[in-house]
Design an enzyme around this catalytic site. Sequence first.
Site, PDB file in Angstrom:
ATOM      1  N   ARG A  39      48.722  28.277  43.957  1.00 42.31           N
ATOM      2  CA  ARG A  39      47.338  28.417  44.069  1.00 42.31           C
ATOM      3  C   ARG A  39      46.546  27.083  43.809  1.00 42.31           C
ATOM      4  NH1 ARG A  39      44.892  34.112  41.934  1.00 42.31           N
ATOM      5  NH2 ARG A  39      45.697  35.406  43.012  1.00 42.31           N
ATOM      6  N   GLU A  70      54.723  39.259  42.530  1.00 36.46           N
ATOM      7  CA  GLU A  70      53.688  38.214  42.613  1.00 36.46           C
ATOM      8  C   GLU A  70      53.691  36.895  42.098  1.00 36.46           C
ATOM      9  OE1 GLU A  70      49.693  39.757  41.481  1.00 36.46           O
ATOM     10  OE2 GLU A  70      49.488  40.885  43.374  1.00 36.46           O
ATOM     11  N   GLU A  94      36.721  41.140  31.870  1.00 34.27           N
ATOM     12  CA  GLU A  94      36.414  39.443  32.198  1.00 34.27           C
ATOM     13  C   GLU A  94      35.240  38.774  31.613  1.00 34.27           C
ATOM     14  OE1 GLU A  94      36.852  38.983  36.530  1.00 34.27           O
ATOM     15  OE2 GLU A  94      36.067  36.918  36.206  1.00 34.27           O
ATOM     16  N   HIS A 141      36.905  32.727  41.752  1.00 35.99           N
ATOM     17  CA  HIS A 141      37.657  34.098  41.831  1.00 35.99           C
ATOM     18  C   HIS A 141      37.527  34.762  40.551  1.00 35.99           C
ATOM     19  CE1 HIS A 141      40.362  37.097  43.507  1.00 35.99           C
ATOM     20  NE2 HIS A 141      41.360  36.523  42.474  1.00 35.99           N
ATOM     21  N   ARG A 199      44.976  32.007  34.751  1.00 30.54           N
ATOM     22  CA  ARG A 199      45.455  33.484  34.484  1.00 30.54           C
ATOM     23  C   ARG A 199      46.616  33.657  35.546  1.00 30.54           C
ATOM     24  NH1 ARG A 199      43.272  38.283  38.028  1.00 30.54           N
ATOM     25  NH2 ARG A 199      43.218  36.541  39.702  1.00 30.54           N
ATOM     26  N   SER A 217      44.495  40.530  34.985  1.00 31.79           N
ATOM     27  CA  SER A 217      43.044  40.781  34.646  1.00 31.79           C
ATOM     28  C   SER A 217      42.534  42.253  34.652  1.00 31.79           C
ATOM     29  CB  SER A 217      42.069  40.015  35.243  1.00 31.79           C
ATOM     30  OG  SER A 217      42.624  40.020  36.451  1.00 31.79           O
ATOM     31  N   LEU A 218      43.156  42.992  35.629  1.00 34.00           N
ATOM     32  CA  LEU A 218      42.777  44.519  35.648  1.00 34.00           C
ATOM     33  C   LEU A 218      43.733  45.241  34.427  1.00 34.00           C
ATOM     34  CD1 LEU A 218      43.322  45.278  39.355  1.00 34.00           C
ATOM     35  CD2 LEU A 218      41.244  45.309  38.324  1.00 34.00           C
ATOM     36  N   HIS A 276      40.497  30.752  44.374  1.00 33.68           N
ATOM     37  CA  HIS A 276      41.450  31.543  45.269  1.00 33.68           C
ATOM     38  C   HIS A 276      41.479  30.945  46.402  1.00 33.68           C
ATOM     39  CE1 HIS A 276      43.797  34.102  47.630  1.00 33.68           C
ATOM     40  NE2 HIS A 276      44.149  34.749  46.485  1.00 33.68           N
ATOM     41  N   GLY A 295      32.774  48.285  35.729  1.00 34.26           N
ATOM     42  CA  GLY A 295      33.977  48.075  36.318  1.00 34.26           C
ATOM     43  C   GLY A 295      35.161  48.765  35.467  1.00 34.26           C
TER      44      GLY A 295
HETATM   45  C1  LIG Z   1      38.576  40.016  45.551  1.00 38.52           C
HETATM   46  C2  LIG Z   1      39.233  40.168  44.067  1.00 38.52           C
HETATM   47  C3  LIG Z   1      40.423  40.660  44.128  1.00 38.52           C
HETATM   48  C4  LIG Z   1      40.823  40.820  42.769  1.00 38.52           C
HETATM   49  N1  LIG Z   1      42.298  41.184  42.817  1.00 38.52           N
HETATM   50  C5  LIG Z   1      42.797  41.530  41.453  1.00 38.52           C
HETATM   51  C6  LIG Z   1      44.218  41.830  41.185  1.00 38.52           C
HETATM   52  O1  LIG Z   1      44.863  42.347  42.271  1.00 38.52           O
HETATM   53  N2  LIG Z   1      44.507  42.162  40.217  1.00 38.52           N
HETATM   54  C7  LIG Z   1      43.790  41.946  39.054  1.00 38.52           C
HETATM   55  O2  LIG Z   1      44.325  42.064  37.893  1.00 38.52           O
HETATM   56  N3  LIG Z   1      42.798  41.301  39.099  1.00 38.52           N
HETATM   57  C8  LIG Z   1      42.276  41.129  40.359  1.00 38.52           C
HETATM   58  N4  LIG Z   1      41.126  40.472  40.342  1.00 38.52           N
HETATM   59  C9  LIG Z   1      40.276  40.103  39.043  1.00 38.52           C
HETATM   60  C10 LIG Z   1      39.491  41.369  38.730  1.00 38.52           C
HETATM   61  O3  LIG Z   1      39.284  42.379  39.671  1.00 38.52           O
HETATM   62  C11 LIG Z   1      38.338  41.329  37.747  1.00 38.52           C
HETATM   63  O4  LIG Z   1      38.997  40.367  36.584  1.00 38.52           O
HETATM   64  C12 LIG Z   1      38.382  42.802  36.903  1.00 38.52           C
HETATM   65  O5  LIG Z   1      38.033  43.809  37.802  1.00 38.52           O
HETATM   66  C13 LIG Z   1      37.013  42.678  36.248  1.00 38.52           C
HETATM   67  O6  LIG Z   1      36.601  43.810  35.454  1.00 38.52           O
HETATM   68  P1  LIG Z   1      35.419  44.119  34.475  1.00 38.52           P
HETATM   69  O7  LIG Z   1      35.453  45.530  34.425  1.00 38.52           O
HETATM   70  O8  LIG Z   1      35.627  43.176  33.430  1.00 38.52           O
HETATM   71  O9  LIG Z   1      34.138  43.675  35.368  1.00 38.52           O
HETATM   72  P2  LIG Z   1      33.771  43.832  36.878  1.00 38.52           P
HETATM   73  O10 LIG Z   1      34.683  44.646  37.609  1.00 38.52           O
HETATM   74  O11 LIG Z   1      33.469  42.602  37.509  1.00 38.52           O
HETATM   75  O12 LIG Z   1      32.300  44.562  36.767  1.00 38.52           O
HETATM   76  C14 LIG Z   1      31.231  44.030  36.231  1.00 38.52           C
HETATM   77  C15 LIG Z   1      30.209  45.170  35.875  1.00 38.52           C
HETATM   78  O13 LIG Z   1      29.165  44.638  35.230  1.00 38.52           O
HETATM   79  C16 LIG Z   1      27.901  45.000  35.864  1.00 38.52           C
HETATM   80  N5  LIG Z   1      26.690  44.129  35.565  1.00 38.52           N
HETATM   81  C17 LIG Z   1      26.899  42.753  35.481  1.00 38.52           C
HETATM   82  N6  LIG Z   1      25.533  42.352  34.845  1.00 38.52           N
HETATM   83  C18 LIG Z   1      24.954  43.169  34.366  1.00 38.52           C
HETATM   84  C19 LIG Z   1      23.600  43.318  33.793  1.00 38.52           C
HETATM   85  N7  LIG Z   1      23.065  42.297  33.297  1.00 38.52           N
HETATM   86  N8  LIG Z   1      23.461  44.576  33.267  1.00 38.52           N
HETATM   87  C20 LIG Z   1      24.073  45.625  33.560  1.00 38.52           C
HETATM   88  N9  LIG Z   1      25.338  45.636  34.219  1.00 38.52           N
HETATM   89  C21 LIG Z   1      25.381  44.480  34.703  1.00 38.52           C
HETATM   90  C22 LIG Z   1      28.065  45.018  37.284  1.00 38.52           C
HETATM   91  O14 LIG Z   1      27.280  45.770  38.000  1.00 38.52           O
HETATM   92  C23 LIG Z   1      29.583  45.717  37.329  1.00 38.52           C
HETATM   93  O15 LIG Z   1      29.609  46.949  37.340  1.00 38.52           O
HETATM   94  C24 LIG Z   1      40.156  40.291  41.607  1.00 38.52           C
HETATM   95  C25 LIG Z   1      39.016  39.990  41.668  1.00 38.52           C
HETATM   96  C26 LIG Z   1      38.351  39.750  43.102  1.00 38.52           C
HETATM   97  C27 LIG Z   1      36.978  39.246  43.253  1.00 38.52           C
END
Ligand SMILES: Cc1cc2nc3c(=O)[nH]c(=O)nc-3n(C[C@H](O)[C@H](O)[C@H](O)COP(=O)(O)OP(=O)(O)OC[C@H]3O[C@@H](n4cnc5c(N)ncnc54)[C@H](O)[C@@H]3O)c2cc1C
Length: 479
Positions: free
Chosen positions: A257, A102, A338, A314, A349, A354-355, A212, A8
């Site tokens: 929310r 927002e 996250e 969410h 939050r 979070s992004l 959400h 991510g």
């Molecule tokens: C629909 C939606 C809309 C959102 N909109 C916003 C927004 O506009 N702005 C904002 O700030 N936040 C938003 N959020 C929240 C934000 O998207 C997330 O908090 C953020 O993207 C998390 O990023 P990350 O890199 O920590 O994890 P993630 O993007 O969740 O990535 C997790 C990764 O870990 C991998 N993984 C999981 N378990 C394992 C394992 N056991 N072994 C190997 N790999 C594994 C997965 O394949 C994935 O690639 C939104 C969330 C959702 C669901």
Amino acid sequence: MIYIIGSGIAGLSAAVSLKMAGYKVTVITKKVDGGSTPIAKGGVAVAVSVDDSPELHAEDTIKVGDGLCDIRTVRYVTQEGKHAVETLQSWGFEFDKGLRLEGGHSRRRVMYKTDETGGEIFRFLLTKARSLGIPVVEDMVTDLIVKEGEVRGFVTKTRGIIEDADKVVLATGGYSYLFEFTSTQPTNIGEGIAMAFKAGAVVGDMEFVQFHPTVTKLDGETFLMTETLRGEGAKVVNEKGERFLFNYHPKGELAPRDILSRAIYIEMLKGHQVFMDLRGIEDFQRKFPVVASYLARHGRDPKKDLIPISPAAHFVDGGIRVNIRGESSVKNLYAIGEVSDSGLHGANRLASNSLLEGLVFGINLPQYVDLQWEGITTGDGIMKTLKLVEDEGIDNTLTLNEIRKLNWENLGIIRNHEKLSKLTSVYYPSKSRPEILISYLTALAADIRTESRGNHYREDYPFKDPRWEKRIYFRVSNS
Ligand SMILES: Cc1cc2nc3c(=O)[nH]c(=O)nc-3n(C[C@H](O)[C@H](O)[C@H](O)COP(=O)(O)OP(=O)(O)OC[C@H]3O[C@@H](n4cnc5c(N)ncnc54)[C@H](O)[C@@H]3O)c2cc1C
């Protein structure tokens, strides 16, 4: 070799940043386009306008965090936001012009690209990582290997034991998919938190799950109906066409929310169906092209059809406790994005933070990886020590979907002791089933916190209690 688990925003930005700083990195991920980032929409909150400042951004974050933000982390992330987005831009990413306002933000500070900011950043970073020659390998990590108190490697489902790790960076996202209704993807069931906990890492703030209010699922495809739709005139109605939200809050569709989520949930419990009525929005196609194409894909016309909606899990505030460098309590184990509990979000939050968190912790990682390990502090939080339970011999045949249903009904938007104790009696600190371990920790923390705060709502303790201005942590017992 530095191994990054997860692809991510946190994992990929760390991988690119480390590689550009000269480190050898490999990304291992369960599913390359899994997680929340590829489907995240709104944007990234950063104080960049002339009438804004990191201090104002910090103030807004702390207000929404409802007494539990870690002030040092909030200051760090809001200060570093500008540097993080500028670094992303220096790699070639282009945001659209302008800033969005927002909920919860006192200034326009949300940077975005189209209606799919997360997806755009994800695709950009993945392409960048591959162009730098970083291996991005699909495999599922199941366990960490710890020797003499340090992480040395990990175990994957298909490659087995990998032991040449100098550092392991967990970027595996949250656990919102452990709820029947969710806006995220099936990869996110908290496996990273479970493996870190088993390896001895402290985890915290597990009870704080953000719901959400308006998520739809047409023909199996989940889709977030963004806040802006309501701002532009979308109405929330039941099957009789009643705008029932005004019975719960004078602002109706524009209420906060958590109030909306509770109101819609209660209406559903009363046996009603809930819909979003988009018919009042002028020029829908131009204003909301991504929503319009989703609806068209499923044969729905926003000018005619009501769209069924439900609240959904969410985002999770808690996870692996880390300091501002991303260091956990286990040497050489980092957690970013996250999956971590950095203290940025506290009990709730602020939208679009979070992004930002993933980007700041990912991009800044090279500054810290060669420093002496500092680890975490837990202040005056409550620490619960738990013994792991072997699964053999336990009569527990719960499937993931059964767990998701149980969690939605008992650990969801409205909680009470009766429901939570039902869960803590069927779940346990499982050694081999992360979905049971994570559900147990979340239910236990929610049961211990006898108050309502942030996104944690207890109908038997409906008010905030100042004595609870502290975190709940868990750690595995050594004995
Ligand atoms: C629909 C939606 C809309 C959102 N909109 C916003 C927004 O506009 N702005 C904002 O700030 N936040 C938003 N959020 C929240 C934000 O998207 C997330 O908090 C953020 O993207 C998390 O990023 P990350 O890199 O920590 O994890 P993630 O993007 O969740 O990535 C997790 C990764 O870990 C991998 N993984 C999981 N378990 C394992 C394992 N056991 N072994 C190997 N790999 C594994 C997965 O394949 C994935 O690639 C939104 C969330 C959702 C669901």
